[in-house]
Design an enzyme around this catalytic site. Structure first.
Site, PDB file in Angstrom:
ATOM      1  N   SER A 337      48.926  47.836  49.332  1.00  0.00           N
ATOM      2  CA  SER A 337      50.546  47.386  49.839  1.00  0.00           C
ATOM      3  C   SER A 337      50.573  48.214  50.949  1.00  0.00           C
ATOM      4  O   SER A 337      51.173  47.810  52.185  1.00  0.00           O
ATOM      5  CB  SER A 337      51.440  47.659  48.596  1.00  0.00           C
ATOM      6  OG  SER A 337      51.077  46.695  47.635  1.00  0.00           O
ATOM      7  N   GLY A 409      47.836  37.151  49.992  1.00  0.00           N
ATOM      8  CA  GLY A 409      49.350  36.427  50.084  1.00  0.00           C
ATOM      9  C   GLY A 409      50.188  37.624  50.599  1.00  0.00           C
ATOM     10  O   GLY A 409      51.162  37.266  51.457  1.00  0.00           O
ATOM     11  N   SER A 482      60.738  40.077  43.737  1.00  0.00           N
ATOM     12  CA  SER A 482      59.623  39.935  44.424  1.00  0.00           C
ATOM     13  C   SER A 482      59.496  40.958  45.768  1.00  0.00           C
ATOM     14  O   SER A 482      60.233  40.856  46.637  1.00  0.00           O
ATOM     15  CB  SER A 482      59.605  38.565  45.055  1.00  0.00           C
ATOM     16  OG  SER A 482      58.320  38.511  45.960  1.00  0.00           O
ATOM     17  N   ASP A 630      51.019  43.340  39.124  1.00  0.00           N
ATOM     18  CA  ASP A 630      49.714  43.133  39.691  1.00  0.00           C
ATOM     19  C   ASP A 630      48.989  43.901  38.418  1.00  0.00           C
ATOM     20  O   ASP A 630      47.449  43.371  38.571  1.00  0.00           O
ATOM     21  CB  ASP A 630      49.638  43.707  40.891  1.00  0.00           C
ATOM     22  CG  ASP A 630      49.937  43.071  41.973  1.00  0.00           C
ATOM     23  OD1 ASP A 630      50.130  41.977  42.004  1.00  0.00           O
ATOM     24  OD2 ASP A 630      50.094  43.705  43.002  1.00  0.00           O
ATOM     25  N   ARG A 702      41.405  40.808  40.165  1.00  0.00           N
ATOM     26  CA  ARG A 702      41.983  41.629  39.099  1.00  0.00           C
ATOM     27  C   ARG A 702      41.483  40.873  37.679  1.00  0.00           C
ATOM     28  O   ARG A 702      41.331  41.719  36.829  1.00  0.00           O
ATOM     29  CB  ARG A 702      43.409  41.375  39.252  1.00  0.00           C
ATOM     30  CG  ARG A 702      43.914  42.082  40.573  1.00  0.00           C
ATOM     31  CD  ARG A 702      45.407  42.601  40.452  1.00  0.00           C
ATOM     32  NE  ARG A 702      45.889  43.139  41.608  1.00  0.00           N
ATOM     33  CZ  ARG A 702      45.475  44.129  42.509  1.00  0.00           C
ATOM     34  NH1 ARG A 702      44.816  45.201  41.728  1.00  0.00           N
ATOM     35  NH2 ARG A 702      46.117  44.512  43.395  1.00  0.00           N
TER      36      ARG A 702
END
Length: 747
Positions: A337, A409, A482, A630, A702
Site C-alpha cells: 500500500s 485494484g 474501503s 486482506d 493470497r
C-alpha cells in the site's frame, strides 16, 4: 499412434522455414506423406536425402497434387508467381498457408492468383529463424515455444484457419491471430526496423576509412545489436520493399525519437535523458516478460536474454509436503500500500523523492510504469531504492496509450481519483482478474465532484476519464469501509475547488492521509472524517517503506500453527489501521509480541516475534474486520487449526477482491476436508485435523500463500495451482518460506 492431421502436406520452398515445417510435421506425425516443391533440383535431392521430405518436384502444380495442406515458404516478392504456378494442381478442398513476414502484399497476390480458392488461404507468419539458411539448417523444433501469427481475412474459411492453427499448435508453437494490416505495422516496428538499423549501422561504420580498427575494438554491445545484420540480405531486401509503407512510418517515429535523444544530449538535459532511458529499460523488461510468458519481476531483474529461456513455470504450481516448523529471522517485502502511494505522491511532488524499501512486486511496478508513461522520470527500483523526479500536481503528461494496471485494484482505483482532475483523457485497463472487479464505487463520488468517468460492462474496467473537468470538493459518507475509495476521493480532492472530506463507517488503513502529511500537505482528521483543501503543493521527501504486515501475516499464522516454531519478522509496519490480523490472532491465543517499536517516516514499525501456540476458535469482532480485510485468507487457515468454531461476519468486501475470497477459500478448505459453512458476508470454520489435497487459487496470490502455510498441519501434500500472481505482492515468497522451514517445491 494417433491419426495424422493431414494425409499429404506439400511444402513449396525448402529453405530454413519450409524445411523446418516439413521436419516438424514429420517428427510429430502430422502427415502421412510430405512432398516438396522447388525450382532447384539440388535442394529437392538434399531434402530427400536428409529425410525432411519423401519426394519432390520442380513442377509446383505437380508437387501440390493430392495435398490437403500446402505450406508456401518463398520470398514475398515471388508469392504471386508461385501461387499462380501451383494453382492448377490444387484439389478443391486443399488448404494453403504461408510463412511470409509481410501479409498485405501476400494477401493481394493470393486474391489475384487463387481466384475462388482464396477462401482456403490462411495467411500466416512464424516468428522464428536462424542465422543459417537452406534445407540443411532445417530444425524440427524450430517452432517449439515460438509464436506463429495467423492473419485470416474476411474471405478465409474459419474451418481452414482452425486446421492451420491445429498443425502449428501440434508443432509446439503458440498461435496468435490479428488483422493483416496490424500485423504489418507491428512487425515493421519490432522486427523490420531493428534489422534495417543493424544493417545501416554496420554499413555506416564499414564505409569509414578506419573501419577495421573500429570493429577490432567494438564491445559486446555492438556485437549483440548488430548480430541481426548477419541475416540474409536478399530476404530482407524483399521485406523492406514489400512492407515499405509501414516501415517508412516506423522510421519516421524512430527519427522523431532520435531527434529527442539528440536534443537531450545537446542540451545536457539530465532529466530528459534519464526519462528516455528509464522508460526504455522498463519497456524492455515488459517485453521480456511477455516474450517468455513469465512474471514482470523475473524479467525486470534478469540481466540478459539468456537467463530467460525457460518458460515452463510461467504459471507455477506449489507442492507443499506436511510437517516442518518456521524458525529464524525473515524480512518480508516492503508494504504494498505504501509502495503504491510513494510513487503516486512522489510523482506529484515538487523536487526529488527518494524511497527505501519499495516493494518490487507486480502491482507496485504497474503503478510505477503508469507514471513513467505519464512523463515522470523514475530511477530504479534497485534493491528497493527508487528515486522519483517529481513534476508537481499539474506536471503529468498524457500517456500515448491506455495505462495497464495488471492485477492491481489499488493502482486502478487510486489513479482514477488522481487522474480525474488532469487536463488530458486517459484509459485504465487491467488483466483478466482485474477486469472483473467493481469500479463504480470509486467513479460515483468522483462524478459528484464533477469528473467525467465511464466504466465498462457492469461497472468494471476499463475505466475512461475525460480530462479538463473542473472539480469541486464534496463531503462523502462511505457506504462501506474501503481505504481505496477513501483514498481515491481524497486524491481527487487535491485538484478540487474547496474542501473534500470523507467519513468512513469503520476505520480503514490511513496510509494516504499519513503520507500526504509526510509530503507537507495538510490533512485534517476528526474522528472518522478526513478532509483536505485542493490546490496545495506536495514537497519531495525521503521515505522508508516498512515491511508489509499483509505479507508478514502468512508467517504469523504459519509459526502459530506449527509446533516448535519461533520466528522474528523485523521492521514490520504496525499502523493501527493495519494490525487487525495481530489482534485477531491474539484473541485466538497466538503468542505474538512486538519488540523495538519505533517510527519510520511517519509510520510505526516493530520487530514481531511469534511462537507456536494452541489456538481456539472465536467470533471475530466486526470492528476488526476492516483492519484485517486482506489478511483473512491466512486467518482462515489459523481457524482451521484452532479448537472449536471461528465465525466471521460483516466481510462482504472479501467477495470482490482478486477473487471471491470467501468462496475460493471455502472451496479450498473443502478440498482439505475442513468443516465449514459459508455466509453471504462471512464464514464459519470448525477447526480440527485435515488432509492434503489440490487447491485452485484462481490466480489469487493470497489464496496460494495461505494454503501453502496450511501444509504445516496437513496430513498429506497440498498442491496449489495457478500461483503466478504471488509475484504481485510477494516476489520470492517460495524461496523465503522454504528458507524459514516450509517444505515447498515450485513446479
Amino acid at each position: 499412434m494417433p491419426e495424422p492431421l493431414f494425409n499429404r502436406i506439400a511444402v513449396i520452398g525448402l529453405g530454413l522455414i519450409g524445411g523446418s515445417f516439413a521436419a516438424a510435421a514429420r517428427k510429430n506425425g502430422l502427415a502421412a506423406s510430405i512432398v516438396a516443391g522447388s525450382r532447384s533440383a539440388r535442394t529437392l535431392e538434399q531434402g530427400i536425402a536428409l529425410g525432411v521430405v519423401d519426394e519432390g518436384s520442380q513442377d509446383l502444380a505437380e508437387a501440390v497434387k493430392g495435398a490437403d495442406l500446402v505450406f508456401v515458404s518463398t520470398p514475398v516478392s515471388a508469392m504471386g508467381k508461385v501461387l499462380s504456378a501451383l494453382k492448377p494442381g490444387l484439389s478443391r478442398t486443399a488448404i494453403i498457408t504461408d510463412g511470409g513476414s509481410v501479409k498485405g502484399n501476400v494477401i493481394t497476390a493470393a486474391r489475384e492468383s487463387l481466384g475462388e480458392h482464396v477462401s482456403r488461404f490462411v495467411p500466416g507468419h512464424p516468428i522464428a529463424g536462424k542465422e543459417k539458411s537452406g534445407v540443411g539448417a532445417a530444425d524440427a523444433d524450430l517452432y517449439r515455444d515460438h509464436r506463429v501469427i495467423l492473419t485470416p481475412t474476411e474471405a478465409t474459411d474459419p474451418a481452414a484457419t482452425a486446421r492451420v492453427r491445429a498443425i502449428w499448435t501440434a508443432m509446439g508453437a503458440e498461435v496468435l491471430q490479428m488483422a493483416p494490416d496490424y500485423h504489418d505495422q507491428v512487425l515493421a516496428e519490432t522486427s523490420h526496423l531493428p534489422h534495417l538499423l543493424a544493417f545501416s549501422l554496420v554499413d555506416t561504420l564499414a564505409r569509414q576509412g578506419d573501419s577495421t580498427e573500429i570493429f577490432r575494438y567494438a564491445a559486446g554491445g555492438f556485437r549483440d545489436f548488430t548480430r541481426i545484420a548477419s541475416s540474409d540480405p536478399l530476404m530482407w531486401h524483399d521485406i523492406f520493399r514489400e512492407n515499405k509503407a509501414a516501415l517508412l512510418q516506423s522510421l519516421d517515429l524512430f527519427s522523431d525519437g532520435i531527434s529527442r535523444f539528440r536534443q537531450a544530449v545537446s542540451d545536457d538535459d539530465s532529466d530528459a535523458l534519464m526519462g528516455i532511458m528509464t522508460r526504455a529499460n522498463s519497456a524492455r523488461a515488459h517485453f521480456l516478460a511477455m516474450n517468455e510468458r513469465t512474471s514482470y519481476t523475473r524479467a525486470h531483474h534478469s540481466g540478459d536474454d539468456t537467463t530467460m529461456t525457460d518458460s515452463s513455470n510461467a504459471n507455477p504450481t506449489f507442492v507443499v509436503t506436511p510437517g516442518g516448523r518456521l524458525t529464524g529471522r525473515v524480512r518480508v517485502p516492503g508494504d504494498k500500500s505504501m509502495s503504491h502511494r510513494s510513487i503516486m505522491l512522489g510523482s506529484l511532488a515538487e523536487g526529488v523523492t527518494r524511497v527505501e524499501g519499495f516493494l518490487e512486486g507486480e502491482d507496485a511496478l504497474a503503478t510505477l510504469q503508469a507514471f513513467r508513461d505519464m512523463g515522470v522520470v523514475i530511477e530504479g527500483p534497485h534493491n528497493g531504492q527508487v528515486t522519483i523526479h517529481g513534476v508537481g500536481l499539474l506536471g503529468l503528461k498524457a500517456p500515448g496509450k491506455p495505462l495497464y494496471m495488471g492485477n492491481s485494484g489499488t493502482s486502478m482505483r487510486l489513479l482514477t481519483g488522481l487522474l480525474a482532475g488532469q487536463a488530458f483523457d486517459v484509459e485504465l485497463t487491467g488483466d483478466a482478474s482485474l477486469s472483473k472487479r467493481p469500479m463504480e464505487r470509486v467513479a460515483r463520488p468522483l462524478r459528484d465532484m464533477g469528473a467525467q468517468i465511464t466504466t465498462g460492462n457492469e461497472g468494471r474496467p476499463p475505466v475512461r476519464i475525460r480530462g479538463g473537468q473542473p472539480l469541486k470538493g464534496i463531503h462523502y459518507d462511505l457506504p462501506m469501509a474501503s481505504a481505496q475509495v477513501k483514498s481515491a476521493v481524497l486524491l481527487g480532492g487535491l485538484y478540487a475547488e474547496g474542501e473534500t472530506s470523507v467519513t468512513e463507517p469503520a476505520p480503514t488503513r490511513d496510509h494516504t492521509e499519513r503520507m500526504l502529511g509526510g509530503f507537507g500537505y495538510d490533512v485534517r482528521r476528526d474522528g472518522a472524517t478526513s478532509a483536505l483543501t485542493g490546490g496545495g503543493t506536495l514537497t519531495a521527501c525521503k521515505l522508508e517503506v516498512p515491511a508489509d504486515i499483509s505479507s508478514a501475516a502468512f508467517f504469523l499464522v504459519g509459526a502459530s500453527i506449527a509446533e516448535g516454531s519461533e520466528l522474528t519478522l523485523p521492521h514490520v509496519g504496525i499502523n493501527p489501521t493495519r494490525t487487525g490480523v495481530i489482534d485477531i490472532l491474539k484473541l485466538m491465543g497466538a503468542d505474538i509480541r512486538l519488540e523495538n517499536q519505533r517510527d519510520a517516516g511517519g509510520e510505526p514499525v516493530a520487530d514481531i516475534v511469534v511462537k507456536s501456540a494452541p489456538l481456539k476458535g472465536i467470533d471475530i469482532p466486526e470492528e476488526l474486520v476492516p483492519l484485517a480485510i486482506d489478511e483473512f485468507p491466512a486467518i482462515f487457515i489459523a481457524a482451521a487449526c484452532a479448537e472449536g468454531d471461528t465465525i466471521l461476519r460483516g466481510a462482504e468486501e472479501l467477495r470482490v477482491k482478486e477473487s471471491d475470497r470467501i468462496q475460493v477459500m471455502a472451496d479450498g478448505l473443502a478440498a482439505l476436508g475442513v468443516d465449514h459453512e459459508v455466509f453471504e458476508d462471512g464464514i464459519r470454520i470448525s477447526g480440527g485435523p485435515f488432509a492434503g489435497g489440490e487447491i485452485q487459487s484462481h490466480g489469487d496470490h493470497r489464496i496460494a500463500m495461505s494454503f501453502a502455510m496450511a501444509s504445516l498441519r496437513a496430513s498429506g501434500p497440498i498442491t496449489i495451482n495457478d500461483c503466478a500472481n504471488v509475484a504481485t505482492s510477494f516476489p520470492g515468497f517460495a524461496q523465503l518460506a522454504a528458507h524459514a522451514g516450509l517444505n515447498l517445491e515450485v513446479k
